[in-house]
Design a protein around this motif. Structure first.
Motif, PDB file in Angstrom:
ATOM      1  N   ASN A  38       0.836  -1.188   0.000  1.00  0.00           N
ATOM      2  CA  ASN A  38       0.000   0.000   0.000  1.00  0.00           C
ATOM      3  C   ASN A  38       0.875   1.243   0.000  1.00  0.00           C
ATOM      4  O   ASN A  38       1.797   1.359   0.817  1.00  0.00           O
ATOM      5  CB  ASN A  38      -0.920  -0.014   1.231  1.00  0.00           C
ATOM      6  N   ARG A  39       0.589   2.134  -0.920  1.00  0.00           N
ATOM      7  CA  ARG A  39       1.327   3.403  -0.990  1.00  0.00           C
ATOM      8  C   ARG A  39       0.307   4.514  -1.144  1.00  0.00           C
ATOM      9  O   ARG A  39      -0.441   4.553  -2.127  1.00  0.00           O
ATOM     10  CB  ARG A  39       2.286   3.374  -2.187  1.00  0.00           C
ATOM     11  N   TYR A  40       0.217   5.406  -0.155  1.00  0.00           N
ATOM     12  CA  TYR A  40      -0.752   6.502  -0.156  1.00  0.00           C
ATOM     13  C   TYR A  40      -2.185   5.963  -0.324  1.00  0.00           C
ATOM     14  O   TYR A  40      -2.999   6.532  -1.060  1.00  0.00           O
ATOM     15  CB  TYR A  40      -0.433   7.520  -1.250  1.00  0.00           C
ATOM     16  N   ASP A  41      -2.468   4.835   0.329  1.00  0.00           N
ATOM     17  CA  ASP A  41      -3.788   4.206   0.301  1.00  0.00           C
ATOM     18  C   ASP A  41      -4.150   3.715  -1.105  1.00  0.00           C
ATOM     19  O   ASP A  41      -5.330   3.663  -1.469  1.00  0.00           O
ATOM     20  CB  ASP A  41      -4.863   5.161   0.818  1.00  0.00           C
ATOM     21  N   ILE A  42      -3.145   3.370  -1.894  1.00  0.00           N
ATOM     22  CA  ILE A  42      -3.338   2.805  -3.232  1.00  0.00           C
ATOM     23  C   ILE A  42      -2.682   1.427  -3.253  1.00  0.00           C
ATOM     24  O   ILE A  42      -1.526   1.285  -2.844  1.00  0.00           O
ATOM     25  CB  ILE A  42      -2.707   3.701  -4.324  1.00  0.00           C
ATOM     26  N   GLN A  43      -3.415   0.427  -3.705  1.00  0.00           N
ATOM     27  CA  GLN A  43      -2.854  -0.913  -3.757  1.00  0.00           C
ATOM     28  C   GLN A  43      -1.649  -0.938  -4.698  1.00  0.00           C
ATOM     29  O   GLN A  43      -1.692  -0.387  -5.800  1.00  0.00           O
ATOM     30  CB  GLN A  43      -3.922  -1.917  -4.201  1.00  0.00           C
ATOM     31  N   THR A  44      -0.595  -1.609  -4.232  1.00  0.00           N
ATOM     32  CA  THR A  44       0.688  -1.604  -4.933  1.00  0.00           C
ATOM     33  C   THR A  44       1.184  -3.035  -5.080  1.00  0.00           C
ATOM     34  O   THR A  44       1.239  -3.779  -4.092  1.00  0.00           O
ATOM     35  CB  THR A  44       1.711  -0.758  -4.144  1.00  0.00           C
ATOM     36  N   ILE A  45       1.533  -3.420  -6.311  1.00  0.00           N
ATOM     37  CA  ILE A  45       1.990  -4.784  -6.582  1.00  0.00           C
ATOM     38  C   ILE A  45       3.133  -4.754  -7.586  1.00  0.00           C
ATOM     39  O   ILE A  45       3.406  -3.726  -8.206  1.00  0.00           O
ATOM     40  CB  ILE A  45       0.849  -5.676  -7.125  1.00  0.00           C
ATOM     41  N   TYR A  68       1.004  -6.624   2.935  1.00  0.00           N
ATOM     42  CA  TYR A  68       2.057  -6.112   3.813  1.00  0.00           C
ATOM     43  C   TYR A  68       1.472  -4.982   4.631  1.00  0.00           C
ATOM     44  O   TYR A  68       0.970  -3.995   4.090  1.00  0.00           O
ATOM     45  CB  TYR A  68       3.231  -5.616   2.972  1.00  0.00           C
ATOM     46  N   PHE A  69       1.508  -5.140   5.961  1.00  0.00           N
ATOM     47  CA  PHE A  69       0.886  -4.148   6.829  1.00  0.00           C
ATOM     48  C   PHE A  69       1.750  -3.949   8.069  1.00  0.00           C
ATOM     49  O   PHE A  69       1.992  -4.893   8.829  1.00  0.00           O
ATOM     50  CB  PHE A  69      -0.517  -4.612   7.231  1.00  0.00           C
ATOM     51  N   LYS A  70       2.240  -2.731   8.242  1.00  0.00           N
ATOM     52  CA  LYS A  70       3.051  -2.359   9.403  1.00  0.00           C
ATOM     53  C   LYS A  70       4.214  -3.324   9.626  1.00  0.00           C
ATOM     54  O   LYS A  70       4.463  -3.812  10.732  1.00  0.00           O
ATOM     55  CB  LYS A  70       2.175  -2.269  10.662  1.00  0.00           C
TER      56      LYS A  70
END
Length: 304
Positions: free
Chosen positions: A91-98, A116-118
């Motif tokens: 997640n980057r700026y609340d945008i899903q990132t893959i 991936y979270f925290k």
């Protein structure tokens, strides 16, 4: 993998899945491409290092998604600290990132199990199904917890919706003979469409706004605004024989993919239409006072 290789991989995957694509790789925009097929519209930013994407770019990418009802994605291969995994959603700026490989998987209808979270790689489970199957098999919380090597309190939290590692989730699936890991919805997640009414501070855009056209303003895109009417209207301003045709080409690409109108607003220009994109002069705006009159001019000049 270089950015050029990533771009090639993403574009190839989109074409394979019958997407119409407009690319904007040569400009410093909040997105690099817009793609659309029968089911979905995508707005994608591609960077090798996702930490290179600035906050204002991320915010505008989300705003674009809200305006044209598109799913926003960031595709990258690493951060400043670590490489991204191909089976994980970041997640980057609340945008899903893959990653680009993960993007290929998603288009091929494969699932990405973890996120991936925290600082942790986790999965979400169907906790209702977890509890139902455990009780059906007449297994106590404590017994199931012992089988997979966690505390009873931890097992209790799982049944209330807590996330866990993919490894632990797979142990639970094995013990209960049940699929529990929730799929992460990549292509179906998009912001709710929103009608913006930003106040422009550029004279020509102010004149368009004063006619009654609500608009969302952009600072990091090939257009300066998207107007909200019967359907979206891509708007930019231009000046001169070199600037206006170049901007018309960019507008044409974007509006064609998402099936929208587009206009260039300028002080004066000898042509009323550039490659199908109407050119609206300041003097035109001074003769009209209603949005329907602007729409009429647009329709007339699209045919010229």
């Amino acid at each position: 993998m270089t950015r050029e290789q990533m771009i090639s991989r993403v574009v190839t995957a989109l074409k394979k899945n019958d997407f119409h694509i407009a690319t904007f790789f040569g400009s410093n925009t909040c997105f690099d491409l817009i793609a659309k097929n029968q089911n979905i519209t995508l707005a994608i930013k591609i960077y090798e290092n996702i930490d290179s994407i600035r906050k204002e770019q991320g915010e505008e990418l989300k705003k674009l998604g809200q305006t044209i009802n598109a799913t926003c994605l960031i595709i990258g291969e690493k951060t400043k600290v670590f490489n991204l995994k191909d089976d994980t959603v970041y997640n980057r700026y609340d945008i899903q990132t893959i990653t680009s490989k993960a993007f290929e998987k998603v288009l091929d209808h494969e699932t990405l199990p973890s996120k991936y979270f925290k600082g942790k790689y986790i999965v979400d489970m169907d906790f209702n199904e977890l509890k139902r199957k455990r009780e059906k098999l007449n297994i106590s919380l404590q017994e199931l917890a012992n089988r997979i090597g966690v505390a009873t309190d931890t097992m209790n939290r799982f049944e209330r919706g807590s996330s866990t590692s993919l490894e632990t989730a797979k142990k639970l699936e094995h013990e209960l003979d049940e699929n529990l890991v929730k799929e992460i919805d990549i292509l179906g997640k998009h912001p709710h469409k929103k009608d913006f009414d930003d106040e422009p501070n550029e004279r020509l855009l102010e004149k368009v706004h004063d006619i009654g056209l609500k608009m969302a303003l952009f600072n990091h895109s090939p257009f300066k605004a998207i107007g909200s009417s019967d359907h979206n209207l891509f708007i930019t301003t231009g000046k001169g024989k070199f600037d206006i045709p170049k901007k018309a080409l960019e507008l044409k690409k974007a509006s064609t993919v998402v099936n929208s109108d587009s206009i260039i607003v300028t002080t004066e220009y000898k042509y009323k239409n550039i490659d199908g994109v109407p050119v609206i002069e300041e003097s035109d705006l001074e003769t009209i006072s209603k949005l329907k009159d602007l729409k009429k001019i647009i329709r007339e000049r699209e045919q010229e």
